[in-house]
Design an enzyme around this catalytic site. Structure first.
Site, PDB file in Angstrom:
ATOM      1  CB  SER A  68      -0.911  -0.007   1.233  1.00 27.52           C
ATOM      2  OG  SER A  68      -1.824   1.061   1.183  1.00 27.52           O
ATOM      3  CG  ASP A  69       3.063   4.803  -1.614  1.00 24.35           C
ATOM      4  OD1 ASP A  69       3.966   4.673  -0.765  1.00 24.35           O
ATOM      5  OD2 ASP A  69       2.891   5.831  -2.283  1.00 24.35           O
ATOM      6  CD  GLN A  70      -2.948   7.972   2.756  1.00 27.60           C
ATOM      7  OE1 GLN A  70      -2.296   8.305   3.733  1.00 27.60           O
ATOM      8  NE2 GLN A  70      -4.199   7.571   2.822  1.00 27.60           N
TER       9      GLN A  70
END
Length: 194
Positions: A68-70
């Site tokens: 996951s990356d934001q």
């Protein structure tokens, strides 16, 4: 049944995944997070989420690996972690009265089969108009120096907002659990039946 790996050292993502009450391990991915020239926010988080998940495949060859990356976007510009109180105050002043969009990339990689599922979840944060004193007080109380956008929605940051818009409130903290549950079910891994 493959075991779950969370490709992250984030305590927030770990806490979110723990909500599903399924066993998992955490491992640190080794990924260069530098944006490519001209890379759009959606493409960036998708690429990084996928890279994080796939970077652990050799170490965990029979696992479901979650990456996951934001990123945070305001006025078309990526807003990173402020790292200093002054930068946090500047970011919050710019966000005041505006909409900040968070894009969270999610990848689930089955390292045994090579099957990859990806998704990008947007989430809009509508900031109310903030006074300089409110911004100063917030930064002093919360110290949001390692948070994209300079706030923690799971804490006092909620007082900065007019409203939130998105499919899954967990997305704002960094791990879209609704989308993840859908991906896990497609892999035959139902969180309700573990």
């Amino acid at each position: 049944m493959p075991r779950l790996i969370l490709a992250s050292t984030s305590p927030w993502r770990r806490a979110l995944l723990e909500k599903l009450t399924i066993p998992f391990e955490c491992a640190a991915p080794d990924v260069d997070e530098t944006p490519m020239p001209g890379e759009a926010p959606r493409q960036l988080v998708l690429r990084l989420a996928q890279a994080k998940a796939q970077s652990l495949a050799a170490r965990f060859p029979n696992h479901l690996i979650i990456g996951s990356d934001q990123i945070c976007v305001l006025d078309g510009e990526i807003t990173g972690k402020p790292l200093t109180e002054e930068k946090a105050r500047q970011q919050l002043a710019k966000a005041s009265g505006n909409i900040v969009t968070f894009y969270t990339g999610l990848a689930l990689y089955n390292s045994a089969s090579g099957q990859l599922q990806t998704e990008v979840e947007p989430f809009d944060v509508h900031f109310r108009h903030l006074s300089e004193a409110e911004i100063d007080d917030y930064v002093r109380k919360e110290h949001p120096l390692h948070c994209a956008g300079s706030f923690k929605s799971e804490g006092l940051g909620i007082a900065l907002f007019e409203r939130l818009e998105g499919r899954d409130p967990n997305t704002l903290i960094g791990l879209p659990l609704i989308a993840l549950c859908q991906m896990l079910r497609r892999e035959g891994f139902n969180p309700l039946q573990q």
